[in-house]
Design an enzyme around this catalytic site. Structure first.
Site, PDB file in Angstrom:
ATOM      1  N   LYS A  10       0.854  -1.195   0.000  1.00  0.00           N
ATOM      2  CA  LYS A  10       0.000   0.000   0.000  1.00  0.00           C
ATOM      3  C   LYS A  10       0.882   1.233   0.000  1.00  0.00           C
ATOM      4  O   LYS A  10       1.747   1.391   0.862  1.00  0.00           O
ATOM      5  CB  LYS A  10      -0.924   0.014   1.215  1.00  0.00           C
ATOM      6  CG  LYS A  10      -1.893   1.197   1.223  1.00  0.00           C
ATOM      7  CD  LYS A  10      -2.841   1.105   2.402  1.00  0.00           C
ATOM      8  CE  LYS A  10      -3.804   2.280   2.433  1.00  0.00           C
ATOM      9  NZ  LYS A  10      -4.744   2.273   1.300  1.00  0.00           N
ATOM     10  N   ASP A 108     -11.180   3.814  10.764  1.00  0.00           N
ATOM     11  CA  ASP A 108     -11.654   3.703   9.381  1.00  0.00           C
ATOM     12  C   ASP A 108     -12.215   2.306   9.117  1.00  0.00           C
ATOM     13  O   ASP A 108     -11.942   1.702   8.084  1.00  0.00           O
ATOM     14  CB  ASP A 108     -10.512   4.016   8.412  1.00  0.00           C
ATOM     15  CG  ASP A 108     -11.029   4.328   7.006  1.00  0.00           C
ATOM     16  OD1 ASP A 108     -12.224   4.627   6.859  1.00  0.00           O
ATOM     17  OD2 ASP A 108     -10.229   4.272   6.058  1.00  0.00           O
TER      18      ASP A 108
END
Length: 237
Positions: A10, A108
């Protein structure tokens, strides 16, 4: 010869770690130490002036949001698999909130940040904005929670868990029903069929009871006053 394991990389926004580089590095090192069956392993990182990369384990089935939005793949997620996914996310959050020192708020929790392995086990992933519970932390950045509070607490994750659990059962975000279910005076007027994924067969009585229980539990996570919501440790599935 050792077998090479697949990984997922990522790339972070270039300004993310530059805001508080020391704090960022501390958080990355702490997250590498997390070991839980429902949390995706963070193997390492690479930071320089041009690239900031996090190296995770590769999880076969991909993100939950993609599966739920796929007409074919979503039907493979029967009611029992969906219940197990919800349980997995609850276990992961309980570990983060209760067993990590200091406790960690993910901030999140969403279907985009839950991955499924080949056995459809949930893996909470991408702690890009995770925060450690310390008195000097900045304000909560979870957008949904900002409607209710600006204080960083575990209730940010509890609220998001409630939204996610309902999304998993419905197969998509509930939209306006979130407000309805958060209101005690209007919650009882919602029909069960309106909250179930129409792509799956109507559940048998035994499974139906479990889904009704989860819906009630998830709805309590949406209450406007954070103190009125259950702690993640009190959520027994």
């Amino acid at each position: 010869m050792k077998r090479l394991l697949p990984i997922a990389v990522k790339r972070l926004h270039s300004s993310f770690e530059n805001t508080h580089p020391k704090s960022f590095m501390n958080e990355v090192r702490a997250l590498i130490g997390i070991k839980h069956r429902n949390i995706m392993n963070l193997y390492g990182y690479c930071l320089d002036t041009k690239n900031s990369l996090l190296v995770y384990e590769y999880v076969d089935m991909g993100c939950l949001s993609s599966i739920l939005s796929n007409k074919v793949e979503s039907k493979k997620l029967d009611w029992l698999k969906r219940v197990n996914i919800i349980k997995g996310v609850a276990f992961a959050l309980s570990y983060m909130h209760q067993d990590c020192s200091p406790p960690i708020v993910h901030h999140d929790i969403s279907s985009s940040n839950v991955l499924l392995d080949s056995k459809y086990e949930a893996r909470v992933s991408y702690f890009g904005i995770a925060k450690f519970l310390k008195p000097d932390l900045p304000n909560c950045t979870a957008l949904a929670e900002l409607a209710y509070t600006m204080k960083v607490t575990q209730m940010c994750d509890v609220y998001s868990f409630g939204v996610l659990a309902l999304e998993i059962i419905k197969g998509k975000h509930l939209g306006e029903y979130i407000t309805v279910l958060a209101n005690l005076s209007t919650r009882d007027h919602v029909q069960l069929r309106d909250l179930l994924d129409e792509r799956l067969p109507y559940p048998e009585d035994r499974v139906k009871e479990v889904l009704v229980f989860i819906i009630k539990l998830a709805s309590s996570c949406l209450l406007e006053t954070p103190k009125s919501r259950p702690t993640i440790n009190a959520i027994h599935l």
